[in-house]
Design an enzyme around this catalytic site. Sequence first.
Site, PDB file in Angstrom:
ATOM      1  N   HIS A 141       0.778  -1.198  -0.052  1.00  0.00           N
ATOM      2  CA  HIS A 141      -0.089  -0.004  -0.155  1.00  0.00           C
ATOM      3  C   HIS A 141       0.783   1.206   0.166  1.00  0.00           C
ATOM      4  O   HIS A 141       2.080   1.425   0.592  1.00  0.00           O
ATOM      5  CB  HIS A 141      -1.129   0.053   1.222  1.00  0.00           C
ATOM      6  CG  HIS A 141      -0.277   0.089   2.658  1.00  0.00           C
ATOM      7  ND1 HIS A 141       0.123   1.254   3.146  1.00  0.00           N
ATOM      8  CD2 HIS A 141       0.514  -0.715   3.441  1.00  0.00           C
ATOM      9  CE1 HIS A 141       0.725   1.134   4.060  1.00  0.00           C
ATOM     10  NE2 HIS A 141       1.075  -0.202   4.165  1.00  0.00           N
ATOM     11  N   HIS A 150      11.668  -0.036 -13.303  1.00  0.00           N
ATOM     12  CA  HIS A 150      11.547  -1.616 -13.289  1.00  0.00           C
ATOM     13  C   HIS A 150      11.812  -2.373 -12.346  1.00  0.00           C
ATOM     14  O   HIS A 150      12.608  -2.359 -11.664  1.00  0.00           O
ATOM     15  CB  HIS A 150      12.392  -2.310 -14.310  1.00  0.00           C
ATOM     16  CG  HIS A 150      12.344  -3.792 -14.642  1.00  0.00           C
ATOM     17  ND1 HIS A 150      13.181  -4.284 -15.688  1.00  0.00           N
ATOM     18  CD2 HIS A 150      11.596  -4.449 -14.325  1.00  0.00           C
ATOM     19  CE1 HIS A 150      12.728  -5.382 -15.777  1.00  0.00           C
ATOM     20  NE2 HIS A 150      11.952  -6.008 -14.921  1.00  0.00           N
TER      21      HIS A 150
END
Length: 212
Positions: A141, A150
């Site tokens: 979260h 990436h």
Amino acid sequence: MPEIILIGGGGHARVVISILKRLPDYDIAGYVDKENKGRILGVEYMGNDAILADIKNNHPDCHAVIALGSTDHRQVKTRKRLYEHLEKLGFTLPVIVSPAAIISEDVHIDPGTAIMDGAIIGTGSRIGKCAIINTRCSVDHDCRIGDYVHIAPGATLSGGVTVGSESLVGAGATVIHHTTIADKCVIGAGAVVIRDCTSKGTYVGVPARLMR
Ligand code: JB2
């Protein structure tokens, strides 16, 4: 159905093709690569980057996905260059989300980003453009992931982590909650980040330290 082309025809492109084939959203028109690799998973070669303007003229509604995924830092620069070029040519770069990914409520993902099989994105997270959240990553979260980042397969970002633009988080790395990774960092595979990585550089080991 709108058409889509892939930029790149290597290993990552094959993974992206396998996801696109499971989505009801696009017809894959072909792939564009520096080299002709023949048909890949049934997808035809269209030419090198010089053909992109023609493709756009002949298929005005065609979308594009940048399917280069190497964790080599030069590849991040290539993805950025290609993204800017494709935008200038007028291509739309959609968000690609694997049907096997789990995206919570209140997640925002910018254009050109691909969320691969088994990835989990927690509520409140924000992901920048042209990023890759690779296979089986966990982005918990309230994370902030910058442009062109990436996150390699199996990496785990705990809640509230920030990853600056153009950074790479290596396969299986772990980043503990509320830490910040600066722009243009490389976090080595399997590293465990327990403190902020405040300057550009390569961080490796357990706990992760800046390589000299
Ligand atoms: O400027 C370019 C360009 N530069 C490299 N334009 C276009 N259109 N294509 C470019 N390429 C092409 O990207 C290369 O010719 C090559 O075909 C492809 C990169 O393929 P490669 O298999 O080397 O890397 P990848 O990024 O697809 O996959 C790597 O990274 C993934 C995250 C592999 O190592 C995978 O195993 C890994 N999962």
